[in-house]
Design a protein around this motif. Structure first.
Motif, PDB file in Angstrom:
ATOM      1  N   LEU A   1       1.094  -1.158   0.049  1.00 25.39           N
ATOM      2  CA  LEU A   1       0.534  -0.299  -0.189  1.00 25.39           C
ATOM      3  C   LEU A   1       1.068   1.342  -0.171  1.00 25.39           C
ATOM      4  CD1 LEU A   1      -3.150   0.736   0.362  1.00 25.39           C
ATOM      5  CD2 LEU A   1      -3.064   1.167   3.194  1.00 25.39           C
ATOM      6  N   VAL A   2       1.804   1.060   0.674  1.00 27.78           N
ATOM      7  CA  VAL A   2       2.618   2.646   0.705  1.00 27.78           C
ATOM      8  C   VAL A   2       3.283   2.226  -0.698  1.00 27.78           C
ATOM      9  CG1 VAL A   2       4.928   3.334   1.831  1.00 27.78           C
ATOM     10  CG2 VAL A   2       3.183   2.017   3.171  1.00 27.78           C
ATOM     11  N   ALA A   3       3.901   1.365  -0.945  1.00 33.17           N
ATOM     12  CA  ALA A   3       4.598   1.533  -2.144  1.00 33.17           C
ATOM     13  C   ALA A   3       4.051   2.120  -2.990  1.00 33.17           C
ATOM     14  CB  ALA A   3       5.394  -0.298  -2.795  1.00 33.17           C
ATOM     15  N   ALA A   4       2.175   1.403  -3.666  1.00 33.42           N
ATOM     16  CA  ALA A   4       1.195   1.863  -4.520  1.00 33.42           C
ATOM     17  C   ALA A   4       1.666   3.646  -3.909  1.00 33.42           C
ATOM     18  CB  ALA A   4       0.189   1.693  -3.857  1.00 33.42           C
ATOM     19  N   HIS A   5       1.209   3.801  -2.570  1.00 39.40           N
ATOM     20  CA  HIS A   5       0.304   5.796  -2.526  1.00 39.40           C
ATOM     21  C   HIS A   5       1.821   6.358  -3.394  1.00 39.40           C
ATOM     22  CE1 HIS A   5       1.040   9.224   0.015  1.00 39.40           C
ATOM     23  NE2 HIS A   5      -0.385   8.676  -1.020  1.00 39.40           N
ATOM     24  N   ARG A   6       3.391   5.797  -2.634  1.00 46.55           N
ATOM     25  CA  ARG A   6       4.577   6.536  -3.784  1.00 46.55           C
ATOM     26  C   ARG A   6       4.564   6.469  -5.420  1.00 46.55           C
ATOM     27  NH1 ARG A   6       7.734   3.374  -1.673  1.00 46.55           N
ATOM     28  NH2 ARG A   6       8.100   4.074   0.536  1.00 46.55           N
ATOM     29  N   GLU A   7       3.980   5.639  -5.619  1.00 46.08           N
ATOM     30  CA  GLU A   7       4.504   5.725  -6.442  1.00 46.08           C
ATOM     31  C   GLU A   7       3.017   6.324  -7.584  1.00 46.08           C
ATOM     32  OE1 GLU A   7       4.670   1.894  -8.455  1.00 46.08           O
ATOM     33  OE2 GLU A   7       6.504   0.776  -6.965  1.00 46.08           O
TER      34      GLU A   7
END
Length: 571
Positions: A474-480
């Motif tokens: 989830l954090v990775a998707a938000h960062r991207e």
């Protein structure tokens, strides 16, 4: 006249009362000359019924009174009749116009609109007893009863009456008036009148008179009138009429055919049947002969060994005021639905059995006095809340959103009642709330992010492995920048697609996916739909009046929390 005595913890029956006989009754019957008698039909119908609700404006309307008003209103509607409102404000020390206004406002909120009354007017006014008293109505009738011999003057002082009462109690007897002035010498009465001595006016109860009613719950109930109430007072010293006298006169004068009232009035049936129900009324409006008395009575109270009611129950219907329920976010139609079920059930035989949810129109069509139950009723807040939730969810979305939005604005959660934020909040809480007021804490919770507190719980600790994986994705998707935007018109479909992709990528499904995802996004283990919370969060900057934690801050907290989690040890 029909009379229905509605008891606080309620069961019901139908009763017929006998007319008094003897000189006093004959005198009262003489007042009825010139008007025909009326025999009511069976309890199941009464075409053209005239019912009344007669509150005393000494405080707010309680739910027991509201149910009494409801039954009266329904019976009139059921039979194509009229529902009257009469304000019984003869208690000048406690009655106020402010209290009257509160009662009228509560009845209006419930939708129990009267056909005749102090605000609607009508042919039998005035509809305030204080105004009727100013016209001398009750004193006029009392004088007529005196002239006929059906009543007499009593010159006993308060001290003398106290002494008589004490003597009767000491002897183990029922403290009733002993009739000192019942057959007094007329010359002595006149002498005292000439001397200006104060007196009360008492009704002359016929010797040996027994009043009986047939009650469907208790069977036949009989009273020895003299032993039960004795020669009771009609006018106090100074000429002030007593409550029972005013009520019976007004019911007759207003042509009330059916009276539904509370348990404490059951003993008034003795006075009504013995004296008033020959329809005493003003000299210019002779009375109608009394023919039938219909009563609703209760089962005996529970024994001392009975278990106490649950905390969610109110053992007496007087326990709550209608305006309190209104302020707490209950719907008027839900209140009417629930109050009607306290002592009544539909006779319709349906398979499967019908849920106990009725619209007001359905209640008006189905209600009947012959379907009241014998068992006592208990005011159960849990059931009322459930019924209110059913009615709330049955509302059109626009109507529900207006109620929720107004509440959120008043509670300081939303900037405006009709904003996109408020509409989104209404949709989010629709399946979670039973009361409108339940919405504000749910919305505040959705805007907060108590991740640290939730991670300390045992439930969250069991999800540690899944949370590490789901949270990281989830954090990775938000960062991207690939997480769906909660303000997008296609967000629902986009979010479902994103969740599906998370599950496929991580090899997770069901609770193993959804529980850690909920915790990561909302910071909680339970709550409304996660997607609906994200939509609300996206609208918070322009619509929320309370504090909110935006998605960027949430993902930063989540990333920090994941970094602090211990790395699992390989087996």
């Amino acid at each position: 006249m029909w009379m229905v005595t509605l008891l606080s913890t309620l069961g019901y029956g139908v009763a017929r009362g006998a007319l008094p006989r003897g000189p006093a009754a004959a005198a009262v019957r003489g007042l009825a000359r010139g008007r025909g008698s009326r025999m009511c039909a069976a309890a199941g119908s009464e075409p053209g019924a005239r019912t009344r609700f007669a509150p005393s404006p000494t405080g707010s309307l309680h739910v027991g009174g509201a149910r009494t008003a409801l039954y009266s209103w329904l019976w009139a509607r059921q039979n194509g009749g009229q529902f009257l409102l009469r304000v019984e404000d003869t208690d000048t020390a406690r009655s106020t116009r402010e209290s009257e206004d509160e009662v009228l406002a509560d009845l209006a909120w419930l939708g129990l609109v009267h056909d005749e009354g102090p605000t609607a007017g009508g042919p039998h006014g005035p509809y305030r007893q204080s105004e009727r008293m100013q016209g001398g109505l009750y004193q006029e009738l009392a004088q007529k009863l005196l002239d006929s011999g059906a009543a007499y003057r009593c010159f006993c002082t308060p001290e003398e009456l106290d002494a008589k009462r004490a003597a009767a109690e000491a002897a183990g007897e029922n403290p009733q008036y002993d009739g000192t002035w019942r057959d007094a010498d007329p010359a002595e009465v006149q002498r005292r009148l000439d001397a200006g001595e104060p007196y009360t006016v008492r009704f002359r109860v016929p010797d040996g008179k027994v009043v009986g009613i047939e009650d469907a719950v208790r069977g036949r109930v009989e009273w020895d009138v003299q032993a039960t109430v004795g020669d009771f007072i009609l006018l106090r010293s100074g000429g002030m009429p007593v409550y029972n006298f005013c009520v019976a006169v007004d019911d007759a004068d207003m042509k009330v055919s059916t009276v539904i009232r509370a348990e404490e009035h059951l003993t008034n049936t003795v006075r009504d049947a013995a004296e008033m129900q020959p329809r005493c009324t003003s000299a210019s409006h002779p009375a109608t002969t009394f023919e039938r008395l219909c009563a609703l009575s209760t089962s005996p109270p529970p024994s001392p060994s009975s278990p106490p009611p649950p905390p969610s129950s109110l053992p007496l219907l007087r326990s709550g005021q209608v305006n309190q329920f209104r302020q707490q976010g209950y719907l008027p139609q839900a209140m009417l639905n629930y109050l009607c079920l306290l002592g009544w059930n539909d006779s319709t035989d349906q398979e499967p059995p019908r849920a106990e949810i009725y619209s007001v129109d359905e209640l008006a069509a189905a209600f009947s006095l012959d379907r009241v139950t014998k068992s006592p009723a208990v005011f159960d807040l849990k059931k009322l809340n459930w019924i209110n939730g059913q009615h709330l969810r049955a509302l059109a979305e626009e109507e529900r959103a207006a109620l929720v939005g107004r509440h959120l604005a008043e509670a300081g959660v939303a900037m405006a009642a009709d904003s996109p934020f408020s509409l989104s909040a209404s949709r989010m809480v629709a399946e979670k709330i039973e009361l409108v007021n339940d919405a504000s804490p749910l919305v505040r919770d959705a805007l907060a992010y108590p991740l640290a507190d939730s991670l300390a719980s045992s439930g969250a600790q069991k999800l540690a492995d899944e949370l590490r994986r789901v949270g990281g994705a989830l954090v990775a998707a938000h960062r991207e920048g690939v997480l769906p935007d909660g303000a997008s018109p296609d967000f629902e479909a986009e979010w479902k697609s994103a969740v599906k992709s998370f599950g496929k990528e991580l090899g997770l499904k069901g609770k193993s996916l959804f529980m850690p995802l909920r915790l990561a996004v909302t910071g909680r283990m339970a709550g409304p739909d996660v997607g609906a919370q994200l939509q609300l969060l996206a609208l918070a900057p322009d619509g929320a009046k309370c504090e909110s934690v935006p998605l960027d801050a949430r993902m930063a907290q989540l990333e920090a929390a994941l970094a602090d989690m211990p790395v699992p040890v390989e087996a």
